[in-house]
Design a protein around this motif. Structure first.
Motif, PDB file in Angstrom:
ATOM      1  N   ARG A 297      18.430  -6.982  -8.613  1.00 51.62           N
ATOM      2  CA  ARG A 297      17.692  -6.053  -9.497  1.00 51.62           C
ATOM      3  C   ARG A 297      18.264  -4.639  -9.372  1.00 51.62           C
ATOM      4  NH1 ARG A 297      13.487  -7.023 -12.979  1.00 51.62           N
ATOM      5  NH2 ARG A 297      12.370  -5.305 -12.057  1.00 51.62           N
TER       6      ARG A 297
ATOM      7  N   GLU B 102      21.508  -4.443 -11.214  1.00 54.99           N
ATOM      8  CA  GLU B 102      21.263  -4.380 -12.656  1.00 54.99           C
ATOM      9  C   GLU B 102      20.831  -2.973 -13.070  1.00 54.99           C
ATOM     10  OE1 GLU B 102      18.348  -7.433 -13.311  1.00 54.99           O
ATOM     11  OE2 GLU B 102      19.806  -9.050 -13.083  1.00 54.99           O
ATOM     12  N   ALA B 103      19.990  -2.355 -12.248  1.00 56.57           N
ATOM     13  CA  ALA B 103      19.522  -0.998 -12.562  1.00 56.57           C
ATOM     14  C   ALA B 103      20.678   0.000 -12.510  1.00 56.57           C
ATOM     15  CB  ALA B 103      18.423  -0.578 -11.588  1.00 56.57           C
TER      16      ALA B 103
ATOM     17  N   ALA C 265      23.828  -0.688 -13.078  1.00 56.07           N
ATOM     18  CA  ALA C 265      24.666  -0.965 -14.245  1.00 56.07           C
ATOM     19  C   ALA C 265      24.048  -0.337 -15.498  1.00 56.07           C
ATOM     20  CB  ALA C 265      24.842  -2.469 -14.427  1.00 56.07           C
ATOM     21  N   LYS C 266      22.732  -0.456 -15.609  1.00 55.22           N
ATOM     22  CA  LYS C 266      22.038   0.132 -16.761  1.00 55.22           C
ATOM     23  C   LYS C 266      22.176   1.652 -16.741  1.00 55.22           C
ATOM     24  CE  LYS C 266      17.612   0.399 -19.138  1.00 55.22           C
ATOM     25  NZ  LYS C 266      16.201   0.074 -19.139  1.00 55.22           N
ATOM     26  N   ALA C 267      22.071   2.254 -15.558  1.00 56.09           N
ATOM     27  CA  ALA C 267      22.201   3.706 -15.438  1.00 56.09           C
ATOM     28  C   ALA C 267      23.608   4.144 -15.832  1.00 56.09           C
ATOM     29  CB  ALA C 267      21.889   4.146 -14.010  1.00 56.09           C
TER      30      ALA C 267
ATOM     31  N   GLU D  26      25.676   2.604 -17.881  1.00 55.63           N
ATOM     32  CA  GLU D  26      25.794   2.430 -19.336  1.00 55.63           C
ATOM     33  C   GLU D  26      25.089   3.567 -20.076  1.00 55.63           C
ATOM     34  OE1 GLU D  26      24.070  -0.800 -22.409  1.00 55.63           O
ATOM     35  OE2 GLU D  26      25.182  -1.658 -20.723  1.00 55.63           O
ATOM     36  N   LEU D  27      23.902   3.928 -19.591  1.00 57.74           N
ATOM     37  CA  LEU D  27      23.133   5.005 -20.206  1.00 57.74           C
ATOM     38  C   LEU D  27      23.884   6.329 -20.087  1.00 57.74           C
ATOM     39  CD1 LEU D  27      20.474   5.657 -21.634  1.00 57.74           C
ATOM     40  CD2 LEU D  27      19.437   6.019 -19.403  1.00 57.74           C
TER      41      LEU D  27
ATOM     42  N   ASP E 264      26.575   6.412 -22.690  1.00 59.76           N
ATOM     43  CA  ASP E 264      25.979   6.655 -24.009  1.00 59.76           C
ATOM     44  C   ASP E 264      25.648   8.131 -24.180  1.00 59.76           C
ATOM     45  OD1 ASP E 264      26.134   4.001 -24.704  1.00 59.76           O
ATOM     46  OD2 ASP E 264      24.004   3.571 -24.415  1.00 59.76           O
TER      47      ASP E 264
ATOM     48  N   GLN F 185      16.972  10.790 -23.074  1.00 60.85           N
ATOM     49  CA  GLN F 185      17.797   9.811 -22.368  1.00 60.85           C
ATOM     50  C   GLN F 185      18.235  10.355 -21.006  1.00 60.85           C
ATOM     51  OE1 GLN F 185      20.860   8.747 -25.220  1.00 60.85           O
ATOM     52  NE2 GLN F 185      19.736   6.892 -25.749  1.00 60.85           N
TER      53      GLN F 185
ATOM     54  N   LEU G  39      16.027   6.645 -13.458  1.00 59.83           N
ATOM     55  CA  LEU G  39      16.755   5.455 -13.013  1.00 59.83           C
ATOM     56  C   LEU G  39      17.585   5.758 -11.771  1.00 59.83           C
ATOM     57  CD1 LEU G  39      18.257   3.528 -16.074  1.00 59.83           C
ATOM     58  CD2 LEU G  39      17.005   2.565 -14.169  1.00 59.83           C
TER      59      LEU G  39
ATOM     60  N   THR H  50      17.281   4.037  -8.115  1.00 59.36           N
ATOM     61  CA  THR H  50      18.381   3.287  -7.489  1.00 59.36           C
ATOM     62  C   THR H  50      18.809   3.953  -6.183  1.00 59.36           C
ATOM     63  OG1 THR H  50      20.016   4.430  -8.869  1.00 59.36           O
ATOM     64  CG2 THR H  50      19.261   2.276  -9.624  1.00 59.36           C
TER      65      THR H  50
END
Length: 105
Positions: free
Chosen positions: A16, A19-20, A22-24, A26-27, A30, A90, A97, A101
């Motif tokens: 988990r 994943e968090a 990786a999401k951070a 990616e964000l 962006d 964002q 996030l 993490t």
């Protein structure tokens, strides 16, 4: 608790957290892309304003035409402000996030 599949509690938590992160990441990418777009758009708006001012000063366009063009520019500025607000939201989400993490590490 949760359905962890075949994972132990520790493995599940590590997954988990990964994943968090990786999401951070990616964000963050962006946000950087959107900030570049905002900056580019701001430059275009400033150039358009200067052009309208110059054209009006040189009597190339009438006051009415200048007003119409400035109205369109104002609309673009409003959209730009919405983009900036979205980027700020964002960034706040990214901060949350990253804090989460970092606590998990």
């Amino acid at each position: 608790g949760r359905d962890k599949g075949d994972l132990s509690g520790k493995e599940f938590g590590q997954q988990r957290a990964a994943e968090a992160r990786a999401k951070a990441k990616e964000l963050k990418e962006d946000i950087q892309e959107q900030e570049a777009e905002v900056e580019e758009t701001q430059g275009k708006i400033n150039a358009a304003k200067d052009k309208v001012s110059t054209q009006e000063a040189n009597k190339e366009i009438s006051k009415e035409e200048a007003a119409a063009k400035l109205d369109k520019i104002k609309t673009a500025e409003d959209k730009l402000q919405m983009m900036k607000d979205n980027v700020d939201k964002q960034k706040q989400e990214l901060d949350k996030l990253e804090k989460l993490t970092n606590e998990v590490k």
